[in-house]
Write an enzyme that holds these catalytic residues in place. Structure first.
Site, PDB file in Angstrom:
ATOM      1  N   HIS A   1      43.859  48.054  44.478  1.00 47.02           N
ATOM      2  CA  HIS A   1      42.582  47.344  44.539  1.00 47.02           C
ATOM      3  C   HIS A   1      41.821  47.700  45.799  1.00 47.02           C
ATOM      4  CE1 HIS A   1      40.101  44.122  42.807  1.00 47.02           C
ATOM      5  NE2 HIS A   1      39.656  44.016  44.046  1.00 47.02           N
TER       6      HIS A   1
ATOM      7  N   ASP B   1      38.480  32.573  39.707  1.00 51.88           N
ATOM      8  CA  ASP B   1      37.905  33.661  40.508  1.00 51.88           C
ATOM      9  C   ASP B   1      36.775  34.344  39.748  1.00 51.88           C
ATOM     10  OD1 ASP B   1      37.750  35.698  42.662  1.00 51.88           O
ATOM     11  OD2 ASP B   1      38.300  36.987  40.985  1.00 51.88           O
TER      12      ASP B   1
ATOM     13  N   ARG C   1      29.339  33.935  43.844  1.00 46.24           N
ATOM     14  CA  ARG C   1      29.205  34.450  45.217  1.00 46.24           C
ATOM     15  C   ARG C   1      28.296  35.672  45.255  1.00 46.24           C
ATOM     16  NH1 ARG C   1      34.672  36.122  46.195  1.00 46.24           N
ATOM     17  NH2 ARG C   1      33.975  36.877  48.211  1.00 46.24           N
TER      18      ARG C   1
ATOM     19  N   SER D   1      40.162  35.937  46.584  1.00 48.03           N
ATOM     20  CA  SER D   1      39.614  36.464  45.332  1.00 48.03           C
ATOM     21  C   SER D   1      40.454  37.642  44.854  1.00 48.03           C
ATOM     22  CB  SER D   1      38.161  36.902  45.565  1.00 48.03           C
ATOM     23  OG  SER D   1      37.711  37.731  44.533  1.00 48.03           O
TER      24      SER D   1
ATOM     25  N   LYS E   1      43.730  37.533  41.690  1.00 51.08           N
ATOM     26  CA  LYS E   1      43.716  38.409  40.505  1.00 51.08           C
ATOM     27  C   LYS E   1      44.958  39.276  40.467  1.00 51.08           C
ATOM     28  CE  LYS E   1      39.599  40.215  41.471  1.00 51.08           C
ATOM     29  NZ  LYS E   1      38.403  39.559  41.949  1.00 51.08           N
TER      30      LYS E   1
HETATM   31  N1  URA Z   1      36.550  42.276  45.529  1.00 52.14           N
HETATM   32  C1  URA Z   1      36.987  41.142  44.924  1.00 52.14           C
HETATM   33  O1  URA Z   1      37.702  41.184  43.935  1.00 52.14           O
HETATM   34  N2  URA Z   1      36.615  39.980  45.455  1.00 52.14           N
HETATM   35  C2  URA Z   1      35.851  39.892  46.552  1.00 52.14           C
HETATM   36  O2  URA Z   1      35.572  38.800  46.982  1.00 52.14           O
HETATM   37  C3  URA Z   1      35.403  41.077  47.165  1.00 52.14           C
HETATM   38  C4  URA Z   1      35.779  42.269  46.638  1.00 52.14           C
END
Ligand code: URA
Length: 435
Positions: free
Chosen positions: A82, A161, A168, A183, A187
């Site tokens: 990620h 999220d 957001r 966040s 995930k």
């Molecule tokens: N990527 C994400 O999944 N969440 C964030 O808040 C910022 C980048």
């Protein structure tokens, strides 16, 4: 408990308890707490921050707001990757087929564009028919069958999220360390992989502009991941200028395909090799990073990584012919060069401004409901440290609207500083965090 009281408590700088965070996340997920109250809470958190305990509680509450995937029926060590988000960050498009072609199962959950940054799902939708809205069953079957699957956040996976991310994005509350860490990690924990490799961006195009903040975010996420029993590693990489040259959905897909054919930009290849080698070692496919890099170089050279991308695109409903014929990807109607106004060196690029240029052209969302234009964006020709002559092309702009093109062009030129003194190129990889 009342949401009003929690907003006031956070606004006044007092930490929320685990119970209060659970109440807020459960209520928001169930639609009992409205967007306007949650927006106020996000802004309060943005200004007041969160303690380590609050961040952990928020992460777990969001991870557990829906299903926690159990990937134990997929063979092998499943690795996820990620990025914290950047400009021109098409890494997953090239890296995941490379790693899968090398034999490490990739079970990945991806997101859409956020703020000035692009998202993997939007980019992948440049392949006509491609969908990340696949069932859990199909996700697991695809990983078992072809070694790779990418799913979007379904209504059942970290739904808190999913709602908060969209909120957001349009309320200027993205770039807060605890909100980003929780966040991403909620995930990742819900998606069930055994090992997680994080690409934490740093610089003017990242949500964390300062290197020390990026390291702090990396440490926070690594702690959250390892604390939840997943082997987690973070690579801190440069985002003071776009990654590679292409910025914009289909344009980035094209660059990822070029990379899988062996002709990718140097910085982008270096990042794929670094992240990929950690993924191969974590997945038990290589004894060390040197061996891993050799394996990754081979899957590019023998074409198996490109074929893996085609297989993956087809397995998720996309037109795999586009992988072999990227000239058929969505195309913009106006293509124009942006010329350098002076002789000199590119001394600085305000990277998030380049992301905003792509947004202005239609490549990102202005509101939660916006539809994005896959064909628009920019291809840079000069990056920081490069020498330029007056009239040289700094970038090619791809647009579908003349007014937007002019707006983006002006903003682009303001983002570039061209001066007489040469500047040193900064290293791409700034560090590794393992604990
Ligand atoms: N990527 C994400 O999944 N969440 C964030 O808040 C910022 C980048």
């Amino acid at each position: 408990m009342r949401m009003y009281d929690l907003i006031m408590k956070k606004r006044n700088g007092t930490a929320l308890s685990k119970e209060e965070i659970n109440y807020m996340i459960e209520g928001y997920t169930a639609g009992k707490i409205p967007d306007y109250q949650m927006s106020a809470m996000m802004m309060a958190i943005y200004f007041q921050g969160m303690s380590e305990e609050e961040t952990f509680a928020l992460t777990m509450a969001m991870a557990e707001s829906g299903d926690m995937l159990d990937l134990s029926d997929i063979h092998g060590i499943k690795v996820d990757k990620h990025s914290t988000g950047g400009v021109g960050d098409k890494t997953s498009l090239a890296l995941t087929p490379m790693v899968a072609a090398a034999g490490v199962p990739v079970a990945k959950m991806s997101g859409r564009g956020l703020g000035h940054t692009g998202g993997t799902i939007d980019k992948l939708e440049s392949f006509t028919g491609f969908s990340t809205a696949i069932s859990e069953r199909q996700f697991k079957d695809n990983v078992n069958r072809i070694g790779i699957a990418i799913m979007g956040q379904t209504a059942d996976l970290a739904p808190a999220d999913k709602k908060l991310y969209a909120l957001r994005d349009v309320t200027a509350t993205v770039d807060n360390m605890s909100l980003i860490a929780s966040s991403i990690m909620s995930k990742k924990l819900a998606a069930g992989a055994d090992a997680i490799v994080l690409d934490v961006k740093t610089g003017s195009g990242a949500f964390m502009k300062k290197e020390e903040d990026s390291f702090a975010l990396a440490r926070e996420m690594v702690k959250l991941g390892n604390g939840a029993g997943r082997k987690t590693i973070a690579v801190i990489s440069d985002m003071d200028q776009p990654l590679g040259y292409a910025v914009g959905n289909a344009l980035e897909v094209q660059e990822a395909i070029d990379t899988l054919k062996g002709s990718g930009p140097k910085d982008f290849v270096e990042l794929c090799m670094t992240l990929g080698s950690y993924m191969l070692v974590a997945g038990g496919k290589a004894a060390d990073r040197k061996e891993a890099e050799q394996i990754l170089a081979n899957v590019i050279q023998n074409g198996s990584a490109l074929d893996k991308l085609a297989e993956f695109v087809e397995a998720q409903g996309g037109d795999k012919e586009l992988v072999y014929h990227p000239e058929r990807l969505p195309k913009a109607s106006y293509v124009q060069e942006i010329k350098s106004p002076a002789d000199g060196y590119v001394q600085k690029i305000v990277c998030d401004e380049i992301g905003i240029c792509s947004l202005i052209l239609g490549g990102g969302r202005e509101t939660k409901e916006s539809r994005i234009d896959l064909s628009v964006g920019l291809v840079l020709h000069k990056k920081a440290g490069d020498q330029v002559k007056k009239g040289d092309s700094l970038a090619t702009i791809h647009a579908n609207d003349q007014t937007k093109l002019e707006m983006a062009k002006e903003r682009f030129l303001n983002a570039y500083t061209i001066g007489g003194q040469p500047v040193e190129k900064k290293p791409l990889i700034r560090g590794i965090v393992m604990k």
